[in-house]
Design a protein around this motif. Structure first.
Motif, short mmCIF file in Angstrom:
data_model
loop_
_atom_site.label_atom_id
_atom_site.label_comp_id
_atom_site.label_asym_id
_atom_site.label_seq_id
_atom_site.Cartn_x
_atom_site.Cartn_y
_atom_site.Cartn_z
N CYS A 69 0.83 -1.21 0.00
CA CYS A 69 0.00 0.00 0.00
C CYS A 69 0.86 1.26 0.00
O CYS A 69 0.54 2.24 -0.68
CB CYS A 69 -0.93 0.01 1.21
SG CYS A 69 -2.28 -1.17 1.10
N LEU A 70 1.96 1.23 0.75
CA LEU A 70 2.87 2.38 0.78
C LEU A 70 3.48 2.62 -0.60
O LEU A 70 3.54 3.76 -1.07
CB LEU A 70 3.97 2.15 1.81
CG LEU A 70 5.03 3.25 1.93
CD1 LEU A 70 4.38 4.57 2.33
CD2 LEU A 70 6.11 2.85 2.93
N LEU A 71 3.93 1.54 -1.26
CA LEU A 71 4.51 1.67 -2.60
C LEU A 71 3.48 2.19 -3.59
O LEU A 71 3.78 3.08 -4.40
CB LEU A 71 5.07 0.32 -3.06
CG LEU A 71 6.32 -0.19 -2.33
CD1 LEU A 71 6.69 -1.59 -2.80
CD2 LEU A 71 7.49 0.77 -2.55
N MET A 72 2.26 1.64 -3.54
CA MET A 72 1.22 2.10 -4.46
C MET A 72 0.88 3.57 -4.22
O MET A 72 0.64 4.34 -5.16
CB MET A 72 -0.03 1.22 -4.33
CG MET A 72 0.10 -0.15 -4.96
SD MET A 72 -1.47 -1.06 -5.07
CE MET A 72 -1.76 -1.45 -3.34
N TYR A 73 0.88 3.96 -2.95
CA TYR A 73 0.57 5.36 -2.62
C TYR A 73 1.64 6.30 -3.16
O TYR A 73 1.32 7.35 -3.76
CB TYR A 73 0.44 5.50 -1.11
CG TYR A 73 0.13 6.91 -0.65
CD1 TYR A 73 -1.01 7.57 -1.11
CD2 TYR A 73 0.97 7.57 0.24
CE1 TYR A 73 -1.30 8.87 -0.70
CE2 TYR A 73 0.68 8.86 0.66
CZ TYR A 73 -0.45 9.50 0.19
OH TYR A 73 -0.74 10.78 0.60
N ALA A 128 -7.97 7.55 1.88
CA ALA A 128 -8.17 6.13 2.23
C ALA A 128 -6.93 5.49 2.83
O ALA A 128 -7.01 4.76 3.83
CB ALA A 128 -8.60 5.35 0.99
N LEU A 129 -5.76 5.76 2.24
CA LEU A 129 -4.54 5.04 2.63
C LEU A 129 -3.73 5.73 3.73
O LEU A 129 -3.12 5.06 4.56
CB LEU A 129 -3.65 4.81 1.41
CG LEU A 129 -4.18 3.88 0.32
CD1 LEU A 129 -3.09 3.60 -0.70
CD2 LEU A 129 -4.69 2.57 0.91
N THR A 130 -3.70 7.07 3.71
CA THR A 130 -2.87 7.77 4.70
C THR A 130 -3.22 7.42 6.15
O THR A 130 -2.33 7.11 6.95
CB THR A 130 -2.95 9.30 4.50
OG1 THR A 130 -2.56 9.63 3.16
CG2 THR A 130 -2.04 10.02 5.48
N PRO A 131 -4.52 7.44 6.54
CA PRO A 131 -4.85 7.03 7.92
C PRO A 131 -4.46 5.60 8.21
O PRO A 131 -3.98 5.30 9.32
CB PRO A 131 -6.38 7.22 7.98
CG PRO A 131 -6.69 8.19 6.90
CD PRO A 131 -5.72 7.89 5.80
N ALA A 146 -6.54 2.20 -4.19
CA ALA A 146 -5.08 2.25 -4.32
C ALA A 146 -4.60 1.83 -5.71
O ALA A 146 -3.76 2.52 -6.31
CB ALA A 146 -4.44 1.34 -3.28
N LEU A 147 -5.14 0.73 -6.24
CA LEU A 147 -4.61 0.22 -7.51
C LEU A 147 -5.02 1.07 -8.70
O LEU A 147 -4.16 1.47 -9.50
CB LEU A 147 -5.08 -1.23 -7.71
CG LEU A 147 -4.55 -1.93 -8.97
CD1 LEU A 147 -3.02 -1.97 -8.95
CD2 LEU A 147 -5.12 -3.34 -9.08
N THR A 148 -6.31 1.36 -8.86
CA THR A 148 -6.74 2.13 -10.03
C THR A 148 -6.19 3.56 -10.04
O THR A 148 -5.81 4.05 -11.11
CB THR A 148 -8.28 2.14 -10.16
OG1 THR A 148 -8.87 2.57 -8.94
CG2 THR A 148 -8.79 0.76 -10.48
N PRO A 149 -6.12 4.27 -8.89
CA PRO A 149 -5.48 5.60 -8.93
C PRO A 149 -4.02 5.54 -9.34
O PRO A 149 -3.49 6.50 -9.91
CB PRO A 149 -5.63 6.10 -7.49
CG PRO A 149 -6.82 5.40 -6.97
CD PRO A 149 -6.76 4.04 -7.58
#
Length: 316
Positions: free
Chosen positions: A28-32, A74-77, A277-280
């Motif tokens: 998730c960190l890499l995708m972000y 979505a991912l930061t928190p 995460a994936l589509t963005p």
């Protein structure tokens, strides 16, 4: 979701997979990070290069801006909670996160369909394209997409806030997703579910149908291209675009329009990762960074800076 019940909530996240939780965090960190890099790069190139001041890249810039905030909300928190070890969120924080998640996701549903319409006009009506998709129309379409997303999210969020809980404050998700919140409610939610059903039908199958119709006309026009190489490149581009559409709408449809009797909270969490995460991450790569126009714009910008001459070969 009455504040009188609880002042904070607790995320279960991916605690059911203790051995894979660290792997999910790293992915998730890499995708972000890739999402931020790709979308910020695209926005910067579009602003700096006057050749990209067209309707197509105007909408792509909106999509990139939207994806940055959507993924961040979505991912930061989730990433911060994993590092700190504190998986709690306040009532107001949960309500805010739920609203922005719904608003940004709904806006993307509408915006993607409008982008498909833009490509339909550009390919099927090229002579009338500058007239049909003028600057005023583009701004109205973008504003309408954002307005629709924010308004529908407000309706959904306000329908959930007054509800009361039975006592459980553990959210089986990595964010305050509306379906996960409704699992904690002990009162009748039929009205909320009806509201969500109506909004989901308006924002998921209908925009996806418009996209399919647009691309059907686009593919029909492509088949009339005499050049085999031209047809191949056009088909490749359309296939890439439709892949993103299927990933985004497919996962959202499977979550929000599945039968109420089907309980798939664990699957829903991974589905949420796909469209959050994936589509963005894929959007700037598939929609823009593969285009010759964008590559040429990057090369021109690098040429202006003599210190970046070694990087030009990357975009050949």
């Amino acid at each position: 979701m009455s504040q009188g019940n609880w002042t904070d909530f607790f995320f279960l996240g991916f605690s059911c997979y203790p051995k894979g939780e660290a792997v999910i965090f790293v992915l998730c960190l890499l995708m972000y990070l890739v999402t931020l890099l790709g979308n910020v790069t695209l926005i910067s190139i579009t602003i700096l290069d006057s050749h990209l001041h067209t309707p197509m890249y105007f909408f792509l810039s909106n999509l990139s801006f939207l994806d940055i905030w959507y993924t961040s909300s979505a991912l930061t928190p989730m990433l911060a909670n994993f590092v700190s070890g504190k998986n709690t969120i306040s009532f107001s924080g949960c309500a805010t996160q739920m609203y922005f998640s719904l608003a940004l996701g709904s806006t993307e549903c509408v915006l993607l369909s409008m982008m498909a319409y833009d490509r339909y006009v550009a390919i099927c009506n090229p002579l009338r394209y500058p007239i049909i998709m003028n600057r005023r129309v583009c701004v109205q379409i973008a504003a309408g997409s954002w307005g629709t997303g924010c308004l529908t999210a407000l309706v959904e969020t306000m329908s959930v806030l007054p509800l009361s809980f039975c006592g459980n404050r553990s959210i089986n998700h990595f964010l305050c997703e509306i379906l996960a919140i409704l699992k904690l409610v002990c009162v009748d939610t039929s009205m909320v579910q009806l509201i969500m059903l109506v909004i989901s039908v308006l924002l998921l199958p209908m925009p996806m149908l418009l996209i399919c119709i647009s691309y059907a006309f686009i593919l029909s026009s492509i088949l009339r291209i005499s050049s085999v190489d031209g047809r191949s490149k056009a088909f490749s581009t359309c296939a890439a675009h439709l892949t993103v559409v299927v990933l985004f709408y497919g996962t959202a449809l499977s979550m929000y329009l599945k039968p109420s009797a089907v309980d798939s909270q664990e699957i829903d969490k991974f589905m949420a990762l796909v469209y959050a995460a994936l589509t963005p991450m894929l959007n700037p790569i598939i929609y823009s960074l593969r285009n010759k126009e964008v590559k040429m714009a990057v090369k021109n910008l690098l040429i202006r800076n003599p210190f970046n001459s070694d990087l030009i070969s990357i975009f050949k």
